[in-house]
Design a protein around this motif. Structure first.
Motif, PDB file in Angstrom:
ATOM      1  N   ASP A 252       1.240  -1.196  -0.137  1.00 26.96           N
ATOM      2  CA  ASP A 252       0.014  -0.554   0.246  1.00 26.96           C
ATOM      3  C   ASP A 252       0.669   0.920  -0.173  1.00 26.96           C
ATOM      4  O   ASP A 252       0.338   2.412  -0.252  1.00 26.96           O
ATOM      5  N   ILE A 253       2.054   1.194   1.046  1.00 25.77           N
ATOM      6  CA  ILE A 253       3.034   2.336   0.710  1.00 25.77           C
ATOM      7  C   ILE A 253       3.451   2.777  -0.764  1.00 25.77           C
ATOM      8  O   ILE A 253       3.772   3.466  -0.878  1.00 25.77           O
ATOM      9  N   VAL A 254       3.971   2.081  -1.269  1.00 20.16           N
ATOM     10  CA  VAL A 254       4.628   1.690  -2.472  1.00 20.16           C
ATOM     11  C   VAL A 254       3.567   2.376  -3.677  1.00 20.16           C
ATOM     12  O   VAL A 254       4.020   3.351  -4.357  1.00 20.16           O
ATOM     13  N   MET A 255       2.596   1.780  -3.452  1.00 20.88           N
ATOM     14  CA  MET A 255       1.227   1.917  -4.841  1.00 20.88           C
ATOM     15  C   MET A 255       1.365   3.216  -4.518  1.00 20.88           C
ATOM     16  O   MET A 255       0.435   4.304  -5.388  1.00 20.88           O
ATOM     17  N   LYS A 256       0.839   3.773  -2.994  1.00 16.43           N
ATOM     18  CA  LYS A 256       0.270   5.481  -2.680  1.00 16.43           C
ATOM     19  C   LYS A 256       1.591   6.609  -3.321  1.00 16.43           C
ATOM     20  O   LYS A 256       1.079   6.584  -3.948  1.00 16.43           O
ATOM     21  N   TYR A 257       2.486   6.117  -3.075  1.00 15.64           N
ATOM     22  CA  TYR A 257       3.651   6.892  -3.792  1.00 15.64           C
ATOM     23  C   TYR A 257       3.742   7.205  -5.151  1.00 15.64           C
ATOM     24  O   TYR A 257       4.090   7.388  -5.643  1.00 15.64           O
ATOM     25  N   LEU A 258       4.393   5.650  -5.169  1.00 17.41           N
ATOM     26  CA  LEU A 258       3.602   5.675  -7.186  1.00 17.41           C
ATOM     27  C   LEU A 258       2.356   6.588  -7.551  1.00 17.41           C
ATOM     28  O   LEU A 258       2.369   7.184  -8.921  1.00 17.41           O
ATOM     29  N   ASN A 259       1.409   6.008  -6.647  1.00 19.54           N
ATOM     30  CA  ASN A 259       0.324   7.036  -7.729  1.00 19.54           C
ATOM     31  C   ASN A 259       0.081   8.583  -7.466  1.00 19.54           C
ATOM     32  O   ASN A 259       0.022   9.774  -8.717  1.00 19.54           O
ATOM     33  N   SER A 260       1.005   9.315  -6.228  1.00 20.97           N
ATOM     34  CA  SER A 260       1.461  10.357  -6.507  1.00 20.97           C
ATOM     35  C   SER A 260       2.919  10.875  -7.624  1.00 20.97           C
ATOM     36  O   SER A 260       2.034  12.555  -8.188  1.00 20.97           O
ATOM     37  N   LEU A 261       3.449   9.730  -7.759  1.00 24.15           N
ATOM     38  CA  LEU A 261       4.148  10.532  -8.308  1.00 24.15           C
ATOM     39  C   LEU A 261       4.046  10.675  -9.708  1.00 24.15           C
ATOM     40  O   LEU A 261       4.281  11.731 -11.126  1.00 24.15           O
ATOM     41  N   TYR A 262       2.963   9.506 -10.650  1.00 30.09           N
ATOM     42  CA  TYR A 262       1.886   9.829 -11.675  1.00 30.09           C
ATOM     43  C   TYR A 262       1.226  10.654 -12.230  1.00 30.09           C
ATOM     44  O   TYR A 262       1.358  11.163 -13.487  1.00 30.09           O
ATOM     45  N   LYS A 263       0.554  10.845 -10.958  1.00 29.74           N
ATOM     46  CA  LYS A 263       0.004  12.378 -10.790  1.00 29.74           C
ATOM     47  C   LYS A 263       0.887  13.577 -11.410  1.00 29.74           C
ATOM     48  O   LYS A 263       0.323  14.866 -12.029  1.00 29.74           O
ATOM     49  N   ASP A 264       1.678  13.706 -10.617  1.00 31.48           N
ATOM     50  CA  ASP A 264       3.137  14.704 -10.694  1.00 31.48           C
ATOM     51  C   ASP A 264       3.428  14.995 -12.344  1.00 31.48           C
ATOM     52  O   ASP A 264       3.501  15.571 -12.842  1.00 31.48           O
ATOM     53  N   ALA A 265       3.418  13.472 -12.748  1.00 29.44           N
ATOM     54  CA  ALA A 265       3.681  13.539 -13.862  1.00 29.44           C
ATOM     55  C   ALA A 265       3.551  14.414 -15.070  1.00 29.44           C
ATOM     56  O   ALA A 265       3.643  14.829 -16.524  1.00 29.44           O
ATOM     57  N   SER A 266       1.848  13.672 -14.758  1.00 32.98           N
ATOM     58  CA  SER A 266       1.099  13.901 -16.093  1.00 32.98           C
ATOM     59  C   SER A 266       0.353  15.034 -15.995  1.00 32.98           C
ATOM     60  O   SER A 266       0.452  15.999 -16.646  1.00 32.98           O
ATOM     61  N   GLN A 267       0.529  16.440 -14.822  1.00 35.04           N
ATOM     62  CA  GLN A 267       0.016  17.228 -14.799  1.00 35.04           C
ATOM     63  C   GLN A 267       1.126  18.291 -15.312  1.00 35.04           C
ATOM     64  O   GLN A 267       0.810  18.752 -15.987  1.00 35.04           O
ATOM     65  N   LYS A 268       2.742  18.208 -15.693  1.00 34.42           N
ATOM     66  CA  LYS A 268       4.099  18.484 -15.792  1.00 34.42           C
ATOM     67  C   LYS A 268       3.358  18.160 -17.320  1.00 34.42           C
ATOM     68  O   LYS A 268       3.921  19.276 -18.091  1.00 34.42           O
ATOM     69  N   ALA A 269       3.458  16.946 -17.333  1.00 32.89           N
ATOM     70  CA  ALA A 269       3.177  16.620 -19.054  1.00 32.89           C
ATOM     71  C   ALA A 269       2.038  17.182 -19.785  1.00 32.89           C
ATOM     72  O   ALA A 269       2.422  17.829 -21.103  1.00 32.89           O
ATOM     73  N   PHE A 270       1.648  17.404 -19.314  1.00 27.29           N
ATOM     74  CA  PHE A 270      -0.041  18.787 -19.643  1.00 27.29           C
ATOM     75  C   PHE A 270       0.159  19.751 -19.958  1.00 27.29           C
ATOM     76  O   PHE A 270      -0.654  20.394 -20.601  1.00 27.29           O
ATOM     77  N   LEU A 271       0.693  20.442 -18.783  1.00 28.39           N
ATOM     78  CA  LEU A 271       1.765  22.056 -18.479  1.00 28.39           C
ATOM     79  C   LEU A 271       2.294  22.485 -19.399  1.00 28.39           C
ATOM     80  O   LEU A 271       2.288  23.209 -20.700  1.00 28.39           O
ATOM     81  N   ALA A 272       3.165  20.625 -20.861  1.00 28.13           N
ATOM     82  CA  ALA A 272       4.425  21.410 -21.187  1.00 28.13           C
ATOM     83  C   ALA A 272       3.424  21.286 -22.524  1.00 28.13           C
ATOM     84  O   ALA A 272       3.964  22.982 -23.310  1.00 28.13           O
ATOM     85  N   ALA A 273       2.447  20.396 -22.416  1.00 26.75           N
ATOM     86  CA  ALA A 273       2.166  20.365 -24.149  1.00 26.75           C
ATOM     87  C   ALA A 273       1.273  21.796 -24.566  1.00 26.75           C
ATOM     88  O   ALA A 273       1.094  21.780 -25.116  1.00 26.75           O
ATOM     89  N   MET A 274       0.708  22.536 -23.125  1.00 28.11           N
ATOM     90  CA  MET A 274      -0.375  23.389 -23.119  1.00 28.11           C
ATOM     91  C   MET A 274       0.412  24.189 -23.551  1.00 28.11           C
ATOM     92  O   MET A 274       0.437  25.298 -24.574  1.00 28.11           O
ATOM     93  N   ASN A 275       1.833  24.461 -23.104  1.00 27.86           N
ATOM     94  CA  ASN A 275       2.714  25.803 -23.331  1.00 27.86           C
ATOM     95  C   ASN A 275       3.309  25.813 -24.691  1.00 27.86           C
ATOM     96  O   ASN A 275       3.249  26.468 -25.301  1.00 27.86           O
ATOM     97  N   VAL A 276       3.788  24.402 -25.643  1.00 25.29           N
ATOM     98  CA  VAL A 276       3.923  24.123 -26.522  1.00 25.29           C
ATOM     99  C   VAL A 276       2.372  24.357 -27.930  1.00 25.29           C
ATOM    100  O   VAL A 276       2.844  24.996 -28.581  1.00 25.29           O
ATOM    101  N   GLY A 277       1.406  23.860 -27.413  1.00 30.20           N
ATOM    102  CA  GLY A 277       0.225  24.824 -28.236  1.00 30.20           C
ATOM    103  C   GLY A 277       0.185  26.051 -28.409  1.00 30.20           C
ATOM    104  O   GLY A 277      -0.893  26.433 -29.298  1.00 30.20           O
ATOM    105  N   ASN A 278       0.069  26.313 -27.050  1.00 27.62           N
ATOM    106  CA  ASN A 278       0.052  28.467 -27.426  1.00 27.62           C
ATOM    107  C   ASN A 278       0.942  29.346 -27.595  1.00 27.62           C
ATOM    108  O   ASN A 278       1.103  29.825 -28.494  1.00 27.62           O
ATOM    109  N   GLN A 279       2.183  28.495 -28.094  1.00 26.15           N
ATOM    110  CA  GLN A 279       3.204  29.014 -28.560  1.00 26.15           C
ATOM    111  C   GLN A 279       3.199  29.384 -30.126  1.00 26.15           C
ATOM    112  O   GLN A 279       2.136  28.542 -31.361  1.00 26.15           O
TER     113      GLN A 279
END
Length: 279
Positions: A252-279
């Motif tokens: 449970d500890i490992v899965m919670k940690y991985l879920n938090s990393l996955y959400k953080d990575a997804s949010q950063k990827a989304f923001l990066a894509a939005m910045n590229v799309g706005n250029q």
């Protein structure tokens, strides 16, 4: 020449087919005497002169009788069609080279408007020097039976009666099969060359690259709302802490940690894509 003639029910089909022609003869007593001549060694010699059979058969007189037998030979053109048809069916060539007559060999001849076996006795041209006017006489009949043995030993003898020796047929088959293999190899090389040309015209390194400008109205960037990779894979099977059941499970500890990393990575990827799309 002493003939080792044994009338077996298990005789090869092509020899039996030849004997069926003789069995259609209505004078059964004469055929019985012919079989006895074949059994008892009355055939002193038998040989081929091209497509004709020449034999000496000992009768009731001191001087043996001369017997000749032949079928109508096929022309060179007809044999060309026959061998070409054989070469297209590898099983025919394989069985013949093994000394066996293919069961459906007659199809090769009928496909070219011919027949390997004679249909009636008059199609067999035979002569005997004996005074008997009937044909076949017992001396000719003995040669029929002797030829059945020869056919069993070597099916190419039957072809020889139609005008082609074993050596000629094998040579022609090998030439045609070699030509067919060469043609197939040439076609294979052409296909390989075509594939190689197509492969060299592609730049694999840039295969997934798209250098054209995108229409902004057609580009939609949105976060994933479906299952994530972690949802698909499920929990990691780590060892349980048996010594302290009240503590939080390691999985449970490992899965919670991985879920938090996955959400953080997804949010950063989304923001990066939005910045590229706005250029």
């Amino acid at each position: 020449m002493q003939a080792n003639y044994d009338f077996q029910a298990s005789r090869e089909w092509w020899s039996q087919r030849w004997l069926e022609l003789l069995d259609s003869y209505r004078f059964k007593k004469r055929l019985e005497r012919a079989r006895n001549y074949a059994r008892q060694g009355n055939i002193l010699s038998i040989k081929f002169a091209n497509a004709k059979v020449l034999a000496k058969v000992q009768g009731s007189e001191p001087e043996p009788y001369s017997v000749s037998l032949a079928l109508d030979s096929f022309s060179d053109e007809e044999w060309g069609f026959i061998v070409e048809t054989m070469s297209q069916r590898a099983i025919f060539a394989a069985k013949l080279l093994a000394g066996e007559m293919p069961q459906n060999i007659e199809e090769v001849f009928t496909a070219n408007g011919l027949s390997l076996f004679p249909f009636t006795l008059p199609e067999v041209h035979s002569k005997c020097s004996c005074p008997d006017k009937a044909n076949p006489c017992k001396h000719i009949g003995a040669i029929y039976y002797q030829l059945a043995d020869r056919f069993s030993e070597d099916p190419f003898v039957l072809f020889q009666l139609r005008g082609r020796t074993k050596e000629q047929i094998i040579s022609d088959l090998r030439k045609l099969r070699s030509a067919n293999i060469s043609d197939a190899e040439a076609q294979t090389l052409d296909v390989r060359e075509s594939i190689n040309n197509q492969q060299t015209s592609l730049n694999i390194d840039n295969f997934w690259q798209y250098n054209q400008p995108l229409e902004s109205s057609l580009v939609v960037i949105a976060p994933s709302t479906g299952e994530t990779v972690l949802d698909v894979l499920g929990s990691i099977p780590l060892a349980k802490e048996d010594e302290n059941p009240a503590s939080i499970n390691s999985t449970d500890i490992v899965m919670k940690y991985l879920n938090s990393l996955y959400k953080d990575a997804s949010q950063k990827a989304f923001l990066a894509a939005m910045n590229v799309g706005n250029q």
